[in-house]
Design an enzyme around this catalytic site. Structure first.
Site, PDB file in Angstrom:
ATOM      1  N   PRO A   1      39.022  39.839   9.456  1.00 42.88           N
ATOM      2  CA  PRO A   1      40.073  40.445   8.537  1.00 42.88           C
ATOM      3  C   PRO A   1      39.631  42.150   8.022  1.00 42.88           C
ATOM      4  O   PRO A   1      38.103  42.512   9.046  1.00 42.88           O
ATOM      5  CB  PRO A   1      39.510  38.943   7.582  1.00 42.88           C
ATOM      6  CG  PRO A   1      38.491  38.423   8.412  1.00 42.88           C
ATOM      7  CD  PRO A   1      38.293  39.112   9.630  1.00 42.88           C
TER       8      PRO A   1
ATOM      9  N   HIS B   1      34.815  38.140  13.172  1.00 41.35           N
ATOM     10  CA  HIS B   1      34.791  36.555  12.726  1.00 41.35           C
ATOM     11  C   HIS B   1      34.331  35.324  13.078  1.00 41.35           C
ATOM     12  O   HIS B   1      34.091  34.401  11.976  1.00 41.35           O
ATOM     13  CB  HIS B   1      36.555  36.419  12.015  1.00 41.35           C
ATOM     14  CG  HIS B   1      36.941  35.056  11.451  1.00 41.35           C
ATOM     15  ND1 HIS B   1      35.997  34.447  10.725  1.00 41.35           N
ATOM     16  CD2 HIS B   1      37.842  35.285   9.949  1.00 41.35           C
ATOM     17  CE1 HIS B   1      36.560  33.858   9.708  1.00 41.35           C
ATOM     18  NE2 HIS B   1      37.806  34.181   8.944  1.00 41.35           N
TER      19      HIS B   1
ATOM     20  N   TYR C   1      38.309  31.240  17.976  1.00 42.63           N
ATOM     21  CA  TYR C   1      37.543  32.439  18.048  1.00 42.63           C
ATOM     22  C   TYR C   1      37.128  32.548  19.869  1.00 42.63           C
ATOM     23  O   TYR C   1      38.351  33.791  20.304  1.00 42.63           O
ATOM     24  CB  TYR C   1      36.302  32.294  17.790  1.00 42.63           C
ATOM     25  CG  TYR C   1      36.232  31.969  15.593  1.00 42.63           C
ATOM     26  CD1 TYR C   1      37.290  32.892  15.221  1.00 42.63           C
ATOM     27  CD2 TYR C   1      36.124  31.072  15.670  1.00 42.63           C
ATOM     28  CE1 TYR C   1      36.805  32.799  14.302  1.00 42.63           C
ATOM     29  CE2 TYR C   1      35.816  30.619  14.199  1.00 42.63           C
ATOM     30  CZ  TYR C   1      36.681  31.211  13.227  1.00 42.63           C
ATOM     31  OH  TYR C   1      37.011  31.412  11.657  1.00 42.63           O
TER      32      TYR C   1
ATOM     33  N   SER D   1      44.203  31.733   1.965  1.00 42.46           N
ATOM     34  CA  SER D   1      42.198  31.295   1.585  1.00 42.46           C
ATOM     35  C   SER D   1      41.871  32.545   0.308  1.00 42.46           C
ATOM     36  O   SER D   1      42.050  33.489   0.412  1.00 42.46           O
ATOM     37  CB  SER D   1      41.812  32.642   3.013  1.00 42.46           C
ATOM     38  OG  SER D   1      40.344  32.240   3.167  1.00 42.46           O
TER      39      SER D   1
HETATM   40  N1  COA Z   1      38.745  23.673 -15.361  1.00 46.37           N
HETATM   41  C1  COA Z   1      38.737  24.278 -16.316  1.00 46.37           C
HETATM   42  N2  COA Z   1      37.969  25.925 -15.174  1.00 46.37           N
HETATM   43  C2  COA Z   1      38.320  24.344 -14.014  1.00 46.37           C
HETATM   44  C3  COA Z   1      39.094  23.827 -13.832  1.00 46.37           C
HETATM   45  C4  COA Z   1      39.323  23.115 -14.707  1.00 46.37           C
HETATM   46  N3  COA Z   1      40.126  21.580 -14.398  1.00 46.37           N
HETATM   47  N4  COA Z   1      38.880  23.431 -11.927  1.00 46.37           N
HETATM   48  C5  COA Z   1      38.401  24.553 -12.076  1.00 46.37           C
HETATM   49  N5  COA Z   1      37.718  25.010 -12.290  1.00 46.37           N
HETATM   50  C6  COA Z   1      37.061  26.675 -12.866  1.00 46.37           C
HETATM   51  C7  COA Z   1      35.766  26.316 -11.931  1.00 46.37           C
HETATM   52  O1  COA Z   1      34.578  25.730 -12.718  1.00 46.37           O
HETATM   53  C8  COA Z   1      34.940  27.069 -11.336  1.00 46.37           C
HETATM   54  O2  COA Z   1      34.540  28.084 -12.685  1.00 46.37           O
HETATM   55  P1  COA Z   1      33.333  29.461 -12.438  1.00 46.37           P
HETATM   56  O3  COA Z   1      34.450  30.846 -11.911  1.00 46.37           O
HETATM   57  O4  COA Z   1      32.777  29.743 -13.450  1.00 46.37           O
HETATM   58  O5  COA Z   1      32.876  29.609 -10.905  1.00 46.37           O
HETATM   59  C9  COA Z   1      36.246  27.965 -11.450  1.00 46.37           C
HETATM   60  O6  COA Z   1      37.386  27.769 -12.016  1.00 46.37           O
HETATM   61  C10 COA Z   1      37.094  28.280 -10.435  1.00 46.37           C
HETATM   62  O7  COA Z   1      37.495  26.944  -9.731  1.00 46.37           O
HETATM   63  P2  COA Z   1      38.513  26.550  -8.907  1.00 46.37           P
HETATM   64  O8  COA Z   1      39.700  27.522  -8.888  1.00 46.37           O
HETATM   65  O9  COA Z   1      38.876  25.745  -8.354  1.00 46.37           O
HETATM   66  O10 COA Z   1      38.312  27.009  -6.996  1.00 46.37           O
HETATM   67  P3  COA Z   1      36.817  26.916  -6.378  1.00 46.37           P
HETATM   68  O11 COA Z   1      35.997  28.104  -7.109  1.00 46.37           O
HETATM   69  O12 COA Z   1      36.259  26.149  -6.195  1.00 46.37           O
HETATM   70  O13 COA Z   1      37.331  27.474  -4.575  1.00 46.37           O
HETATM   71  C11 COA Z   1      37.917  26.798  -2.664  1.00 46.37           C
HETATM   72  C12 COA Z   1      38.133  26.739  -4.295  1.00 46.37           C
HETATM   73  C13 COA Z   1      38.620  25.878  -1.804  1.00 46.37           C
HETATM   74  C14 COA Z   1      38.309  28.638  -2.620  1.00 46.37           C
HETATM   75  C15 COA Z   1      36.162  26.783  -2.593  1.00 46.37           C
HETATM   76  O14 COA Z   1      35.709  25.488  -2.502  1.00 46.37           O
HETATM   77  C16 COA Z   1      35.754  27.034  -0.426  1.00 46.37           C
HETATM   78  O15 COA Z   1      35.600  26.233   0.006  1.00 46.37           O
HETATM   79  N6  COA Z   1      35.704  28.608  -0.488  1.00 46.37           N
HETATM   80  C17 COA Z   1      35.426  29.259   1.246  1.00 46.37           C
HETATM   81  C18 COA Z   1      36.549  29.283   1.359  1.00 46.37           C
HETATM   82  C19 COA Z   1      36.103  30.359   2.639  1.00 46.37           C
HETATM   83  O16 COA Z   1      35.458  29.511   3.144  1.00 46.37           O
HETATM   84  N7  COA Z   1      37.133  31.020   3.171  1.00 46.37           N
HETATM   85  C20 COA Z   1      37.003  31.670   3.947  1.00 46.37           C
HETATM   86  C21 COA Z   1      37.173  32.675   3.913  1.00 46.37           C
HETATM   87  S1  COA Z   1      36.556  33.588   5.881  1.00 46.37           S
END
Ligand code: COA
Length: 674
Positions: free
Chosen positions: A166, A390, A153, A602
């Site tokens: 963003p 950001h 940044y 993202s």
């Molecule tokens: N079977 C059934 N359900 C599953 C599954 C499977 N094999 N794998 C995952 N799921 C479910 C999860 O339990 C979760 O359920 P919920 O909606 O009830 O909470 C849902 O599916 C979503 O999981 P998933 O798609 O695997 O992703 P996540 O929500 O864990 O997100 C990341 C993954 C990487 C995006 C997240 O961990 C992360 O780091 N986010 C931050 C990103 C960030 O900082 N961005 C910055 C932007 S400026």
């Protein structure tokens, strides 16, 4: 005889020994390293010492602590969070080779492998840098956080607008007239102040992931904070709300005029919605015509803005005060003017653009202060959202604030009118400018318009299904979307692209993000199979599941800081800070290719139908941000018009087709599950 204790890490045939003095990595046969006693034998041979105790560590991280049940403050668990680990060197080098393999030709890969092997050889440069990095990790709260703040940044000189800031658009509001616009804005201010109570009293619920508490450091850096341009590096300031003399005002910008609006009574009680409304109405009446857009200077190249900032400050004492007033303010509210009549199908994209850059110098781009961490935008036609600088925080803390504030707006509904209260008028902030600054403003307008013209944004709601479909079929929705993106890209370009997806490192103290590299050998195998008519649906489906699994595995490793990007950055910066030449591994073309993220992606989920967007990371790439909901997903795709190779609309079409094909494949193989 001296006894030494070492930690050992094993990774795919390599064993790393680390103690405070030595770090060595040796290739070993797998069967040699079963059990701690055997490890000690290997370590003894290695260290040529008679007495060595080796402790086996499966993960190079401190075990995350359990979430305390009762918390006095959302920050009180911070010191109990584990420190970000330094991954084992051989593990990173091994994974680096895996990551670049699908992006390189065979010859390129062979050459890169030689460079990597040389870097990682026992006693080589890699180990020396690793040791220094490890020492830094012992001495600091986080070996990464300050480096990351600077490298990602504050050292970056390109304009913050679209490049690092963003825009997040709210669901379109329906305002019949300006009063409704102001009423919405008043409720929004009240909602944010309601959230601020939790921040200031340190009473926010602690975010959890997989049962573990997350670092909450970013939460108190969102309000009353600002970025300040510097000659070579910018800085950030925060004025915490629970300190004496904490800011009690917001800045409102309307028609490019700046106003200070006190949002608390001297007693500390926040203004009510009616009072806020009355004050905003006064601001509208005090600024009927567009003023010179001094705010557009903040959208310039950082060095250029840095110079103009110093000129502004030097020119007049009043300017210095205004700058301070803006920097200290809790947040900025931009009351935007009319935008063009946009056809309905393009409104979502236009909305995303308004949040990203304001639409250009003749529209709302001057009605901003781009350095401000949090700017709410409330437009006359119901176009609302935020723009956030950001440097201080990732999307999730912002989304927490938005989810709270929008829920507040919904709940508060129509507020009965109370008796008008006489409040002092909001204070107008008028910058003094001279000829030189006027010229700077004109140039900034031209530059901003070029940025606006160059950015193609395509926002859309993918409606056939959302998270429900992959979940019902035991697949991670995020992985499913990322694999669909790989297919969408491959379908257009017949080759894969280095892909960045942000993963949260907030499991660790002061953690920000690491990179999930979504382009894997498994994703490429799946893409190739999808375009190969000879492959059967069941073979394609097997490869789909393998690609989704590979993505999920990479994600899990990233969440534990066990991937390669920040570690490689750390090794590179260690070399630079030690006064060494940049090591060959980082000047190798493979590294440039791996870092040229043609897909910069993202996930930013929200309870609301929000859409977030940002520009591509590279001139010939795409920005892709998505908000997966249960039964649909919101996407914002961006590309640069000057690149003949990219087209956000085309990628969007290909993405929708890929998602549909992957759903079909799943139904064919699993039966009909959502
Ligand atoms: N079977 C059934 N359900 C599953 C599954 C499977 N094999 N794998 C995952 N799921 C479910 C999860 O339990 C979760 O359920 P919920 O909606 O009830 O909470 C849902 O599916 C979503 O999981 P998933 O798609 O695997 O992703 P996540 O929500 O864990 O997100 C990341 C993954 C990487 C995006 C997240 O961990 C992360 O780091 N986010 C931050 C990103 C960030 O900082 N961005 C910055 C932007 S400026």
């Amino acid at each position: 005889m001296q006894r030494i204790t070492v930690d050992t890490y094993r990774y795919k045939g390599y064993l790393s020994f680390e103690d405070s003095l030595t770090l060595r990595t040796v290739p070993v046969e797998d069967d040699l390293i079963q059990g701690a006693a055997m490890l000690s034998v290997v370590a003894r041979n290695f260290f040529k010492q008679g007495a060595v105790t080796a402790t086996k560590m499966t993960k190079p991280a401190q075990a995350p602590t359990k979430a305390p049940m009762i918390m006095k403050s959302y920050l009180s668990h911070q010191s109990t969070l584990p420190k970000l680990p330094v991954p084992p060197l051989q593990q990173t080098l091994y994974k680096y080779l895996l990551a670049v393999q699908p992006l390189l030709s065979e010859d390129e890969y062979t050459n890169t492998k030689q460079i990597v092997d040389k870097f990682g050889k026992p006693g080589g440069l890699g180990e020396r840098l690793q040791m220094k990095l490890w020492q830094r990790a012992q001495k600091t709260e986080s070996w990464l956080s300050e480096w990351w703040l600077h490298a990602a940044y504050l050292d970056i000189r390109s304009p913050v607008v679209i490049n690092s800031t963003p825009g997040i658009a709210f669901p379109l509001q329906d305002f019949a007239d300006q009063k409704e616009q102001l009423r919405f804005a008043s409720k929004l201010i009240a909602g944010v102040l309601d959230y601020k109570v939790m921040v200031d009293s340190e009473n926010l619920p602690i975010d959890m992931m997989g049962g573990q508490p997350l670092c909450m450091d970013q939460y108190y850096k969102i309000l009353s904070s600002c970025r300040i341009p510097g000659p070579k590096r910018d800085s950030v300031v925060v004025y915490p709300g629970n300190k004496a003399n904490a800011p009690k005002h917001i800045i409102v910008i309307h028609n490019n005029h700046f106003f200070t609006l006190d949002v608390y009574y001297p007693s500390g009680k926040p203004l009510g919605i009616d009072e806020l409304f009355a004050q905003l109405e006064k601001i509208i009446n005090m600024s009927p015509k567009r003023a010179r857009p001094v705010g557009i200077l903040t959208t310039e190249h950082r060095n250029t803005w840095g110079k103009a900032y110093r000129k502004l400050k030097k020119l007049d004492k009043a300017n210095k005060k205004i700058l301070k007033e803006i920097e200290r303010s809790i947040f900025v509210l931009c009351l935007d003017e009319h935008t063009d009549n946009i056809p309905l199908d393009q409104r979502l994209s236009e909305l995303a653009c308004q949040m990203l850059h304001g639409g250009g110098s003749t529209k709302n781009s001057g009605n901003r202060w781009a350095d401000k961490t949090l700017q709410f935008i409330v437009g006359t036609e119901g176009n609302c959202g935020i723009s956030y600088e950001h440097a201080q925080a990732e999307g999730p803390p912002l989304i927490s604030l938005l989810d709270h504030s929008l829920t507040f707006v919904e709940k508060v509904g129509n507020v009965p009118k109370s008796a008008p209260i006489n409040l002092p008028d909001p204070k107008r902030l008028e910058f003094k400018v001279n000829e030189e600054l006027l010229q700077d403003i004109e140039i900034a307008e031209r530059h901003l318009d070029m940025i606006v013209d160059d950015l193609q944004v395509h926002a859309f709601q993918f409606q056939p299904f959302g998270k429900n479909m992959p979940k019902a079929n035991r697949m991670s929705p995020d992985a499913f979307i990322q694999v669909a993106l790989q297919l969408a890209y491959y379908r257009i370009y017949s080759q894969p692209a280095a892909t960045y997806e942000s993963a949260s490192l907030r499991r660790y103290r002061l953690g920000r993000t690491d990179t999930i590299r979504s382009c894997t050998t498994d994703s490429v195998n799946f893409c190739k199979a999808m375009l190969n008519e000879k492959k059967t649906p069941s073979e394609k489906y097997r490869l789909l599941r393998k690609a989704v699994e590979a993505h999920k595995t990479y994600t899990n490793e990233a969440l534990f800081g066990d991937v390669i990007d920040r570690h490689l950055l750390g090794l590179k910066l260690t070399a630079i800070e030690s006064g060494l030449n940049v090591p060959e591994i980082f000047v190798d073309q493979a590294y440039q290719t791996a870092m040229h993220f043609k897909l910069s992606t993202s996930q930013v989920p929200s309870k609301f139908d929000l859409v977030m967007g940002y520009a591509p990371d590279v001139p010939d790439g795409y920005g892709v941000c998505y908000n997966p909901r249960e039964t649909h997903t919101n996407f914002v795709l961006s590309a640069f018009n000057t690149s003949p190779e990219t087209d956000a609309q085309k990628l969007a079409t290909s993405l929708a087709a890929s998602l549909m094909e992957m759903q079909q494949l799943t139904i064919q193989n699993e039966g009909s599950k959502l």
